[in-house]
Write an enzyme that holds these catalytic residues in place. Structure first.
Site, short mmCIF file in Angstrom:
data_model
loop_
_atom_site.label_atom_id
_atom_site.label_comp_id
_atom_site.label_asym_id
_atom_site.label_seq_id
_atom_site.Cartn_x
_atom_site.Cartn_y
_atom_site.Cartn_z
CB SER A 227 37.21 -42.73 -30.08
OG SER A 227 38.37 -43.23 -29.48
CE1 TYR B 24 39.42 -53.31 -29.49
CE2 TYR B 24 37.93 -52.42 -31.15
CZ TYR B 24 38.80 -52.24 -30.08
OH TYR B 24 39.02 -50.96 -29.60
CB THR C 293 37.73 -42.09 -21.32
OG1 THR C 293 36.74 -41.80 -22.30
CG2 THR C 293 37.55 -43.51 -20.84
CE LYS D 16 32.42 -43.69 -22.64
NZ LYS D 16 33.45 -44.72 -22.61
NE ARG E 43 30.51 -55.03 -26.50
CZ ARG E 43 30.82 -54.60 -25.27
NH1 ARG E 43 29.97 -53.84 -24.59
NH2 ARG E 43 31.98 -54.91 -24.72
C1 LIG Z 1 34.60 -51.65 -29.78
C2 LIG Z 1 34.52 -50.62 -28.70
C3 LIG Z 1 35.41 -49.56 -28.70
C4 LIG Z 1 35.34 -48.57 -27.71
N1 LIG Z 1 36.20 -47.52 -27.75
C5 LIG Z 1 36.13 -46.55 -26.81
C6 LIG Z 1 36.98 -45.42 -26.84
O1 LIG Z 1 37.82 -45.27 -27.74
N2 LIG Z 1 36.87 -44.49 -25.86
C7 LIG Z 1 35.94 -44.62 -24.85
O2 LIG Z 1 35.87 -43.76 -23.97
N3 LIG Z 1 35.10 -45.66 -24.80
C8 LIG Z 1 35.16 -46.62 -25.76
N4 LIG Z 1 34.29 -47.68 -25.70
C9 LIG Z 1 33.25 -47.73 -24.64
C10 LIG Z 1 31.95 -47.07 -25.11
O3 LIG Z 1 32.10 -45.68 -25.26
C11 LIG Z 1 30.81 -47.32 -24.10
O4 LIG Z 1 31.22 -46.91 -22.82
C12 LIG Z 1 30.40 -48.81 -24.05
O5 LIG Z 1 30.45 -49.38 -25.33
C13 LIG Z 1 29.00 -48.92 -23.49
O6 LIG Z 1 28.61 -50.25 -23.40
P1 LIG Z 1 27.71 -51.00 -24.49
O7 LIG Z 1 28.63 -51.35 -25.63
O8 LIG Z 1 27.22 -52.20 -23.75
O9 LIG Z 1 26.63 -50.04 -24.90
C14 LIG Z 1 34.36 -48.68 -26.68
C15 LIG Z 1 33.45 -49.74 -26.70
C16 LIG Z 1 33.52 -50.71 -27.69
C17 LIG Z 1 32.52 -51.83 -27.68
#
Ligand SMILES: Cc1cc2nc3c(=O)[nH]c(=O)nc-3n(C[C@H](O)[C@H](O)[C@H](O)COP(=O)(O)O)c2cc1C
Length: 382
Positions: A109, A27, A158, A254, A333
């Site tokens: 979040s 996930y 977002t 975002k 990540r």
């Molecule tokens: C497991 C996971 C859950 C995420 N949940 C959200 C979220 O709830 N809301 C949101 O706007 N972005 C969410 N994101 C996106 C992150 O805020 C971010 O844009 C993204 O992880 C950036 O890329 P990177 O993981 O390569 O750094 C999530 C990303 C991951 C990996």
């Protein structure tokens, strides 16, 4: 393999992979469709070379930046991510504590597992609240009022998740909330009893930003259905303009990627935008934020703060983004794998390594502060 053996993103990812049940690791690690955009996000930094200057008196290096009115001790912040207590029982508390320790901003979040109030009271560092736009306008207003009352510093809407992305790894394992694991997925949980023990012996799983409004228990609403049924795909710029007025504070979008949208965001009074493709988890094939950054900074950089996230794994990635004009850079990540690997100790170590890399790389670039970085220090390969 122990935490002390983790020296970079890949080491933390490997330790997380060993500790997490497979469906949870997938996930976090997974992305949409063929995961092309996910891979490209990091690869995009490799097309860009740094051209350092030397002999510039870099005894003291200042990593601080100011973004959307928030002063950050370093230009990297923890982007909001869902379900953190599922990855490690300390969840959002660990991320907020590490962010506070390093003087940076963290996002919570809408699908967070610790409440915005609890985090606000416990950690005095800039807090972003990540918001999804619901069909129910009353619910949107109630959630914004709650965030205002809690003392959230920046509202972050977002806009790249108007519908859920196609995450095929999750389809294979049956990962969803509530769990609907396939037999193969269940077997993978059985292989990680320590995770299971921690999960069962700590605070019960909850989604406190939404629990009042959505019933995620039993067979009621899954997170997938929350996206398809409760969020509003008919949302337009007029709706967001109204939200900006209602919030009446620092407001950020975002998931903006086009120049037209960036201009529109400036027009309606946003304080910032984050160039993002949600870590490749939404529209596969969409451009990498780093590749799109210069175009956006040139179009609106004088009207709002431009940030980016996606694929950032190294201090040099951050310096490249700042050189193109980003005010700060988000990571997802990069801190989630350390969280899964070791809770707060993991996130502390990851942010600490990032700070050390940034200081070292700034010195090697001949720069004393973010304002010394510019496009003259970059060259792009064809
Ligand atoms: C497991 C996971 C859950 C995420 N949940 C959200 C979220 O709830 N809301 C949101 O706007 N972005 C969410 N994101 C996106 C992150 O805020 C971010 O844009 C993204 O992880 C950036 O890329 P990177 O993981 O390569 O750094 C999530 C990303 C991951 C990996």
């Amino acid at each position: 393999m122990r935490l002390a053996d983790c020296h970079n993103f890949h080491d933390f990812r490997e330790l997380a992979r060993r500790r997490l049940p497979g469906p949870i690791f997938d996930y976090i690690d997974g992305a949409a469709d063929d995961e092309v955009t996910y891979r490209r996000n990091t690869a995009s930094f490799e097309r860009c070379d740094l051209v350092p200057n030397v002999l510039r008196g870099v005894g003291d290096v200042d990593l601080s930046v100011t973004v959307m009115g928030q002063r950050l001790a370093m230009p990297v912040y923890c982007s909001p991510t869902a379900l953190q207590r599922l990855f490690h029982h300390e969840g959002e508390r660990a991320v907020a504590a590490a962010a506070a320790k390093y003087g940076t901003m963290f996002g919570v979040s809408s699908l967070g597992t610790v409440s915005i109030e609890t985090l606000r009271k416990a950690y005095a560092t800039p807090q972003v609240y990540q918001f999804y736009f619901h069909k129910d306008r009353g619910l949107n207003r109630a959630m914004m009022q709650r965030a205002k009352k809690a003392g959230v510093d920046v509202m972050m809407l977002t806009v790249d998740s108007i519908t859920g992305g196609n995450r095929e790894r999750d389809l294979r394992t049956g990962f969803s909330i509530p769990f609907r694991l396939t037999l193969a997925g269940m077997l993978q949980f059985a292989l990680k009893p320590v995770w299971g023990l921690n999960y069962l012996t700590h605070e019960r799983f909850a989604l406190p930003q939404l629990d009042e409004h959505v019933d995620f228990s039993g067979s009621a609403v899954s997170i997938g259905r929350y996206f398809t049924e409760m969020l509003d795909p008919s949302m337009t710029w007029d709706d967001v303009a109204q939200m900006v007025r209602d919030w009446n504070g620092r407001f950020c979008l975002k998931g903006v990627m086009s120049v037209d949208d960036a201009k529109q965001a400036a027009e309606i009074g946003c304080s910032g935008i984050v160039l993002s493709n949600h870590g490749g988890r939404q529209l596969d094939g969409s451009r990498a934020p780093f590749d799109q950054l210069a175009e956006i900074v040139d179009a609106v950089g004088d009207r709002l703060d431009v940030m980016m996230d996606g694929g950032v794994q190294r201090g040099t990635h951050v310096l490249k983004a700042l050189s193109l004009g980003a005010k700060a850079v988000g990571v997802g990540r990069y801190y989630l794998f350390p969280l899964a690997a070791a809770g707060q100790a993991g996130v502390d170590r990851a942010l600490g390594l990032m700070r050390t890399e940034l200081e070292r790389d700034m010195r090697l670039m001949g720069c004393r502060s973010a304002s010394d970085l510019s496009r003259t220090n970059l060259r792009f390969r064809n």
